[in-house]
Write a protein that holds these residues in place. Structure first.
Motif, PDB file in Angstrom:
ATOM      1  N   ARG A 106       0.732  -1.265  -0.053  1.00 33.58           N
ATOM      2  CA  ARG A 106       0.146  -0.234  -0.109  1.00 33.58           C
ATOM      3  C   ARG A 106       0.820   1.204   0.078  1.00 33.58           C
ATOM      4  O   ARG A 106       1.656   1.485   0.845  1.00 33.58           O
ATOM      5  CB  ARG A 106      -0.805   0.001   1.292  1.00 33.58           C
ATOM      6  N   SER A 131       1.030  -1.910  12.155  1.00 30.13           N
ATOM      7  CA  SER A 131      -0.400  -1.373  12.425  1.00 30.13           C
ATOM      8  C   SER A 131      -0.523  -0.640  13.799  1.00 30.13           C
ATOM      9  O   SER A 131       0.148  -0.916  14.856  1.00 30.13           O
ATOM     10  CB  SER A 131      -1.220  -2.862  12.790  1.00 30.13           C
ATOM     11  N   ARG A 337      -9.678  -4.829   5.956  1.00 31.59           N
ATOM     12  CA  ARG A 337     -10.361  -4.139   6.974  1.00 31.59           C
ATOM     13  C   ARG A 337      -9.555  -3.170   7.663  1.00 31.59           C
ATOM     14  O   ARG A 337      -8.701  -3.406   8.045  1.00 31.59           O
ATOM     15  CB  ARG A 337     -11.119  -5.191   7.839  1.00 31.59           C
ATOM     16  N   ASP A 339      -9.623   1.316   9.495  1.00 30.28           N
ATOM     17  CA  ASP A 339     -10.485   2.479   9.950  1.00 30.28           C
ATOM     18  C   ASP A 339     -10.578   3.502   8.773  1.00 30.28           C
ATOM     19  O   ASP A 339      -9.431   3.515   7.857  1.00 30.28           O
ATOM     20  CB  ASP A 339      -9.815   3.131  11.239  1.00 30.28           C
TER      21      ASP A 339
END
Ligand code: EPS
Length: 392
Positions: A106, A131, A337, A339
């Protein structure tokens, strides 16, 4: 001994560990306070589905005896409920068929840079450690730091002032610092002004619909910090250098400002520097706090004011262009998944970071093996400052 705080653990691993060394003995354990901080970090409008799975609580594994700190290394443990769903996929002990490889990095995440560093074709280990789940460990440690700081009347508050293009335009300092948390803790986006809250939430809704993500700005303040912590002579010991480094180590933080911050570059000296006054029995004070409580790397007795900018989360529901690390084929970046906006929880992480940094600098100045030794040193310092002209 220096206060040192480290964390270990992966986002979907068994849990997160915080490892704390240099904490004095004799501090009462307040588990409720630590767990309350963990709960505050889990909230915030813009969170994804993960927070419905987790119910963060800290377990004390070492460093306390009969409810009081012992001065030995402290280990706090926060279990990941989601581990149940991932234990085969990311087994730390053996190769499994259920392995969930990720190969399309990403943009904006550590996926590519971390893979190039370690030679990974499957960047799962990079993703797992980078993360923001790691910040649960910092917040648990921050809870401990807060229990120490409150013994000396030091309190940390925060609020969110911007999400995307929605800005809290309330006049500066209209909302007293003392009231920030009372208001922000009641707001889904941690805004202290009603008008900003709605706009911020609308921006997040909009980004979600667009498959996008949003960043923003939050402010963190430490109240009651005594003058004289930090250093004006060592680069490493400067309080502002510690704050800059500490805040930049929070995932996704791209800028850190203290006091007026970058605005200080566009004003004359007379409009920037805080004039000095003295009140009998109270000590020195300022009529303004553009310095954000730090001059020359040392706290000056005014509130420590930090402002941080967080970039938008790099995991996008509508992903950006990327290249597969194994096949070399072009494609869209991995999406998991995630936020949509994590600025509200980041402000809680900022509170913990500031608590940890202030506790560290506080112990550098007043440190001792026991809480009582710290208190004695602090009281001597305070008496000298309050009665400055009588003493000299
Ligand atoms: C995160 C992605 C999401 C967030 C996570 C940070 O987790 P998941 O991939 O399990 O949906 O919820 O934040 C936390 C778990 C947390 O505790 O703050 C990421 O990729 O950084």
């Amino acid at each position: 001994m220096k206060l040192e705080i480290n964390t270990a653990g992966e986002s979907h691993g068994k849990g997160i560990t915080a490892f704390i060394e240099g904490f004095p003995s004799g501090v009462e354990l307040d588990k409720d306070l630590i767990d309350r901080e963990l709960r505050r970090r889990q909230g915030g409008f813009g969170r994804g589905g993960r927070m419905e799975i987790e119910q963060d609580r800290a377990e004390v594994l070492s460093g306390f005896y009969q409810g009081k700190s012992t001065g030995t290394p402290i280990v706090l443990w926060i279990a990941n409920e989601d581990w149940e769903n991932w234990k085969e996929a990311i087994s730390p002990e053996e190769e499994t068929e259920e392995r969930r490889s990720v190969t399309l990095p990403r943009p904006g995440h550590a996926d590519l840079a971390g893979s190039l560093k370690h030679g990974y074709e499957d960047f799962r280990p990079v993703l797992e450690r980078t993360s923001a789940r790691e910040t649960a460990g910092r917040v648990a440690a921050g809870g401990l730091s807060r229990t120490l700081l409150r013994e000396f009347g030091i309190r940390i508050v925060s609020r969110v002032t911007r999400i995307g293009s929605a800005v809290d335009s309330t006049e500066k300092d209209k909302v007293p610092l003392e009231n920030w948390n009372e208001l922000a803790d009641d707001s889904p986006v941690r805004a202290t002004a009603g008008n900003a809250e709605e706009e911020m939430m609308a921006e997040i809704e909009n980004a979600k619909e667009e498959g996008d993500s949003l960043g923003g700005i939050f402010e963190v303040v430490a109240l009651g910090v005594p003058p004289g912590i930090g250093s004006y002579s060592s680069a490493e010991g400067k309080l502002d250098s510690k704050i800059a480094g500490g805040f930049m180590s929070i995932p996704a933080i791209k800028s850190v400002e203290i006091g007026l911050g970058k605005e200080a570059g566009s004003k004359p000296g007379s409009g920037v520097h805080d004039e000095i006054f003295h009140d009998e029995g109270r000590g020195f004070r300022r009529s303004t706090n553009n310095a954000g409580g730090i001059e020359g790397g040392v706290s000056n007795g005014e509130p420590l004011r930090v402002r941080a900018t967080m970039k938008p989360i790099p995991t996008l529901a509508r992903p950006l262009h990327s290249v597969d690390l194994i096949s070399g084929e072009e494609g869209k970046a991995a999406k998991e998944r995630s936020d949509v906006c994590a600025v509200p929880p980041a402000s809680i992480v900022g509170e913990a970071e500031l608590a940890n940094l202030v506790a560290g600098a506080f112990l550098d100045k007043f440190g001792g093996d026991t809480l009582n030794e710290v208190r004695e040193s602090f009281e001597n310092h305070r008496a000298r400052i309050q009665n400055w002209f009588e003493e000299v």
